[in-house]
Design a protein around this motif. Structure first.
Motif: not given
Lengths: 335, 335
Positions: B15-19, B21-25, B33-41
């Motif tokens: 979800s956008v919320k999860t991204v 959360n990752v970006v905001n630390g 999940t964090r790893a997947r989001v960082e990959e996508a970033i």
């Protein structure tokens, strides 16, 4: 009362320009003058409006050094040199630990932290050239030979030649069954591959065969891994008369395992490492090793970064080579 | 094309919320999940507008750890634990080296870098309570007992008790001429003063006199200083049957000097250190020591900082105590 630059200058007995130079992290301020200005800043609780200024200049005065593990002494010693060399440019160094994880290294290299830092010095374990292709992030200097056809500035030492020379030293002692400790899969680390290549070169040059049973793997390079690798060799019936460990912490672990097995160093088994960390100078026996010029590695990296920040960002990437020397101590002393 | 949060979420299958959360630390994101989001970033080269966001929130997501020397292994090991504990809060750790210089420590404590960092963990060598009085800078946690009546949050271990216990252990081995290595002037370091006090307490409790000739100074605590101190004792005709060194690096230097003097450890001279660094576990002989719970020191410091950042800044300073234990190895083994 909110103090101004002028008040700091008066207190420190210097010009406003000098205070400005200190606050802006310029290089050409004498250390004692800098100290006096910093004292005055603290005494007056002066706060330059840095956030606004940095956004305007697009610079933070901070660079990052990213290493796999700080408690590998080689990286801690290197970090000290980088901090010193950066201070000459008025830079603060942010030190980050990647754990050698590719995702961590990619996030760093992609410039996700570039709102915080002006440049990055990265010692990669897992990053590939593909990860770096097309990056337009933070100016970056790589340490080591991990990446072939590297698109970024970097500082290397000649790992193959250095490993070959220290292996040749063991051969010159008359040793013939020389174990190599610290081999890794290609995706684990380039240093391992290069040092193994140097070891093989030296054997070949001396007319000695390459014996796979004398090569021990270690996916991490801590003392415990070196000790385990040597125990593994001995348990499987391999009896080396010398051990070349791919770093000093492995070698310190190897010394311990040999001691526990009742083998004397260097009489029964000569031991050599790589890195010249302080521990090896005080171990019993003291450790022979390859000493990369860590201060020079740091200075060259900082210089590359300064050139990149001060000049044309489209200039092709440069590769600079730092020197190394061999250091012979008790662990390879001739009888 | 400039990608948006939505594109990253789609790519990562979250979800956008999860991204966000990752970006905001934020803390509560699963590592995979964090790893997947960082990959996508990285893949999309997504750049959150962090500078603006941080200015709005007044937070950078970065804290600083300032230690005297990174190549003292105790501080490198501690740094690793601080980086781990901070990661659980989504914080990046900026590591700074003060060299134990009072002016450096004052500049840090006065918040001159607070445009960059949300909080500071400082292990001071030279800072005084007066330097800290009236500071309204960056939220700060101090490590160690350097400063009496400390106005800031801090984490300590009981140095006096720990030093007393390891000295008592040497006494229980039957040793009577126990040297202390690492004494310093009061303005050089509090650890030295406290560990010397513990040593004296233990002697007194055992009915042994305090003999000034058995106490060796060392203004730095590296291996070379420990070796020099022991050489100094032996040269001046002092013959200890045990040595308590105020840290492990001193003790590793002491081991080397005793070896060079032809004295056996522990048969002729028992040796104990303080810190439980990895080196001591692989030295020959292995080193008995006091093991402060470094992971706990780091966790408590991060917790204090998180409480301070999340809560009321006017709450009185707290002092938390981390545990320690004694570790007995070959250097004090009974025959």
């Amino acid at each position: 009362m909110r103090h101004r630059l002028k008040d700091v200058a008066e207190r420190a007995g210097v010009s406003v320009k000098t205070v400005s130079n200190v606050v802006n992290g310029h290089v050409h301020v004498r250390p004692d003058t800098r100290a006096r200005v910093e004292e005055a800043i603290v005494e007056l609780n002066y706060r330059p409006n840095l956030s606004a200024r940095h956004l305007r200049k697009g610079r933070t005065g901070v660079i990052a050094l990213a290493v796999p593990e700080l408690d590998i002494p080689y990286f801690a010693e290197l970090a000290r040199h980088v901090v010193s060399a950066a201070a000459e440019h008025g830079w603060t160094v942010l030190i980050d630990q990647t754990g050698g994880r590719r995702d961590q290294e990619r996030v760093l290299a992609s410039g996700i932290t570039d709102h915080l830092i002006d440049g990055l010095i990265l010692s990669p374990l897992a990053l590939t050239a593909a990860d770096l292709a097309g990056l337009d992030g933070t100016p970056m200097v790589l340490l080591g030979e991990r990446i072939e056809h590297c698109p970024a500035d970097r500082v290397v030492i000649d790992n193959v030649a250095a490993a070959g020379e220290i292996t040749s030293h063991l051969i010159q002692l008359g040793r013939r069954r020389i174990a190599a400790v610290g081999a890794q899969r290609t995706d684990e680390g380039a240093s391992a591959r290069l040092r193994l290549a140097g070891y093989r070169d030296a054997l070949r040059a001396a007319g000695l065969g390459y014996d796979q049973t004398l090569v021990a793997s270690a996916s991490a390079w801590h003392r415990a891994d070196g000790a385990a690798a040597v125990r593994g060799l001995l348990t499987s019936g391999v009896r080396p008369d010398a051990v070349f460990c791919f770093n000093d912490t492995l070698a310190l672990g190897a010394l311990r395992a040999l001691h526990e097995a009742g083998l004397r160093v260097p009489e029964d088994v000569a031991v050599a490492g790589f890195d010249d960390i302080e521990d090896g100078r005080f171990a019993t026996p003291t450790l022979s090793t390859v000493a990369p010029d860590k201060e020079q590695v740091a200075r060259l990296a900082i210089q590359l970064l300064a050139d990149r920040l001060g000049g044309d960002p489209t200039v092709p990437a440069r590769e600079l080579r730092a020197p190394y020397r061999l250091v012979f101590r008790e662990s390879t002393r001739t009888r």
